[in-house]
Structures are given as structure tokens and as C-alpha cells.
Design an enzyme around this catalytic site. Sequence first.
Site, PDB file in Angstrom:
ATOM      1  N   ALA A  50       0.799  -1.232   0.000  1.00  0.00           N
ATOM      2  CA  ALA A  50       0.000   0.000   0.000  1.00  0.00           C
ATOM      3  C   ALA A  50       0.835   1.287   0.000  1.00  0.00           C
ATOM      4  O   ALA A  50       0.264   2.378   0.088  1.00  0.00           O
ATOM      5  CB  ALA A  50      -1.020   0.038   1.139  1.00  0.00           C
ATOM      6  N   ALA A  51       2.167   1.168  -0.129  1.00  0.00           N
ATOM      7  CA  ALA A  51       2.981   2.390  -0.209  1.00  0.00           C
ATOM      8  C   ALA A  51       2.594   3.179  -1.467  1.00  0.00           C
ATOM      9  O   ALA A  51       2.477   4.409  -1.435  1.00  0.00           O
ATOM     10  CB  ALA A  51       4.464   2.040  -0.235  1.00  0.00           C
ATOM     11  N   GLY A  52       2.384   2.460  -2.568  1.00  0.00           N
ATOM     12  CA  GLY A  52       1.960   3.125  -3.808  1.00  0.00           C
ATOM     13  C   GLY A  52       0.597   3.784  -3.634  1.00  0.00           C
ATOM     14  O   GLY A  52       0.368   4.903  -4.112  1.00  0.00           O
ATOM     15  N   ASP A  53      -0.296   3.109  -2.923  1.00  0.00           N
ATOM     16  CA  ASP A  53      -1.636   3.689  -2.689  1.00  0.00           C
ATOM     17  C   ASP A  53      -1.518   4.952  -1.847  1.00  0.00           C
ATOM     18  O   ASP A  53      -2.213   5.946  -2.093  1.00  0.00           O
ATOM     19  CB  ASP A  53      -2.524   2.667  -1.972  1.00  0.00           C
ATOM     20  CG  ASP A  53      -2.733   1.413  -2.801  1.00  0.00           C
ATOM     21  OD1 ASP A  53      -2.766   1.518  -4.041  1.00  0.00           O
ATOM     22  OD2 ASP A  53      -2.832   0.319  -2.216  1.00  0.00           O
TER      23      ASP A  53
HETATM   24  O1  RIB Z   1      -1.798  -1.975  -3.264  1.00  0.00           O
HETATM   25  C1  RIB Z   1      -1.930  -2.913  -2.237  1.00  0.00           C
HETATM   26  C2  RIB Z   1      -3.218  -3.661  -2.393  1.00  0.00           C
HETATM   27  O2  RIB Z   1      -3.163  -4.456  -3.560  1.00  0.00           O
HETATM   28  C3  RIB Z   1      -3.510  -4.631  -1.277  1.00  0.00           C
HETATM   29  O3  RIB Z   1      -4.196  -4.033  -0.203  1.00  0.00           O
HETATM   30  C4  RIB Z   1      -4.289  -5.742  -1.975  1.00  0.00           C
HETATM   31  O4  RIB Z   1      -5.613  -5.826  -1.566  1.00  0.00           O
HETATM   32  C5  RIB Z   1      -4.161  -5.452  -3.458  1.00  0.00           C
HETATM   33  O5  RIB Z   1      -5.293  -4.926  -3.994  1.00  0.00           O
END
Ligand code: RIB
Length: 309
Positions: free
Chosen positions: A250-253
Site C-alpha cells: 500500500a505504499a503506492g496507494d
Molecule cells: O496496493 C496494495 C493492495 O493491492 C492490497 O491491499 C491488496 O488488496 C491489493 O489490492
Amino acid sequence: MPAHVVVVGSLNMDLVVRAPRIPAPGETLLGGEFHTVPGGKGANQAVAAARLGARVSMVGRLGADDFATQLLANLEADGIDHSAVIQDASTTTGVALIVVADDGQNSIVVASGANMQVTPDDVDAAAETIAAADVLLLQLEIPLDAVQRAAEIAHEHGVPVVLNPAPARDLPADLLSRVDVLIPNESETALLTGLPVDTRAELEAAARTLLGRGVGTAILTLGARGAMLATGSSVELIPTFEVQPVDTTAAGDAFVAGFSVALAEGKPVAEAVRWGNAAGALAVTRMGAQTSLPRRAELEQLLLQQTPE
Ligand code: RIB
């Protein structure tokens, strides 16, 4: 009045096992702790944007199972409007199987379930919300026709479209022409352009190729090296913050959300990239997807404390 970010995308429950390293094909490894953590690229970006101070609305689909109940409660805990998240009893909530290695790297396989049932009609039902947003945030864990419809509505109403093309796939020209900011990582950039991305010169050439396809701004996320910002007039590498990685999930998110909140608040694009870098850096210092996403006060403190060279 906080900026309004609308996310059309995926919601998953992440089933996470820590292991000494990512297993090779055919290999069984004895791992460590097991965690169940709210995830999904769409929901992660929604939660991160909310924690960073935006008003957030989420559009997507869940099953009608226990994971759905937990994911909805989690959105609520961060004050996210989930009235456009449909519960679909004909399928299961999306699940991601994640292995996190000791060095913080991960491998992820997603069973999309309800995420792949999102339709252009679902998006049309949220058209008024999308049209009134300050930024629309998209990824590629739902069907492409739904992503395209959301981009069309936003573009028609002058709402900036930010697309994080993950997981990567070929994208039609008409979608790219409606994307104001494209945020791929290195492997996504290589897949989208068919170009090598090993050297700085190669990254710059790939970024310019993306601009040539009609994208307004391209931001290549480069992990510990920061992000390359490419606009029509310039390409610059913006370094990130030095941290000790625990889990890169989730670093990219977090980057995409940090960037988008700053953009929605009217900050200059280079400053918005610094927000993205700071959010991503904080997320890698903690375990899990939504469990790792930072709050605004922490991010502002990091921005003040550390000025990357
Ligand atoms: O970007 C990370 C996410 O990728 C995770 O939370 C997983 O659910 C996938 O969708």
C-alpha cells in the site's frame, strides 16, 4: 471546506503472512504471523485520502459476507461516504493473498470477486458525486469499462482524473486522453510503454512516451529513489524521505492518495509529489495496507522535519 476526492475502485480483505523471503515456484516456506487487514487499491487510496484530510466518497462492490461487513465498518471509521458501494450477494468480497518478506517486499495475488462485477451503470448511478469532485481517483482492479465510464464523466465536468494503472494492462487511447495524471510504478511503466526502465535516461524516455499518448502529467513512482515528475515542459526526479522499511504493501496507494489530496487542495504539482512521497514513506514503516496509512499531522511533521536532498 475539505477537498472532495471520489474513488471508483476495488475493496479487498488482505490475508497476510510474514515470511523470511518470497517463496520460489513450487516451494513451501514456514512463515511467521498471520494478519487479516483491510485492503484493495481503491479502498486503500480512499482511506489514505480521508486520513490526509479530504472528504472521500467511494464507489465499488463487495459481497454480502463477513469481510464486507468489516470493510464497510473500516470505511466508516475514517468517515468515508460508502453509499455507492453495492453489496452483491451473488459473489464474494475481494480477497488478496499477500506474503511479506523480512526485507519489506511483498507478493500479492488477488481473487477479485465482487470487484470484477462493478459496471458502467454502477458508475452512472454515482455520476453526480463524480461530477462534483475535486479529483477522481482510479486504479485497474475493477473492469476497464467501469474505469472508462468514470473517466468520461469526470472529464466532461472538468474534474481532474488521476489514474494509478495497477495492476498494469494495455490501456486504450481514449482512456489515456482523459487522464490528467498517470501514476505508474517502474514495472507498470515498462508494461505500458514496452520500454526499458533501468536507467534515469530510460525512465525519462518512458515518461515522455506516456505524455505522447495524451496523458497530461506522468509521475513514475520509484520506491526508495522517489518519483519522476514529467509534464509537457520538464522532467524532474523528486527524492523521497529516508525510512526503515517494514512492509511496502500500500505504499503506492499512500503515494497516490497523498498526491491527490494535495492536488485537490490546489497545491502545485511538485509539492503534491512531495506529499505523495511523504505518505508513501510513512506507509512503508508499518505493517499491512490500511493499518499502515498515515494521518495528516504525521505527514505534515515529516514534510517539516526532513527536506530530501
Ligand atoms: O496496493 C496494495 C493492495 O493491492 C492490497 O491491499 C491488496 O488488496 C491489493 O489490492
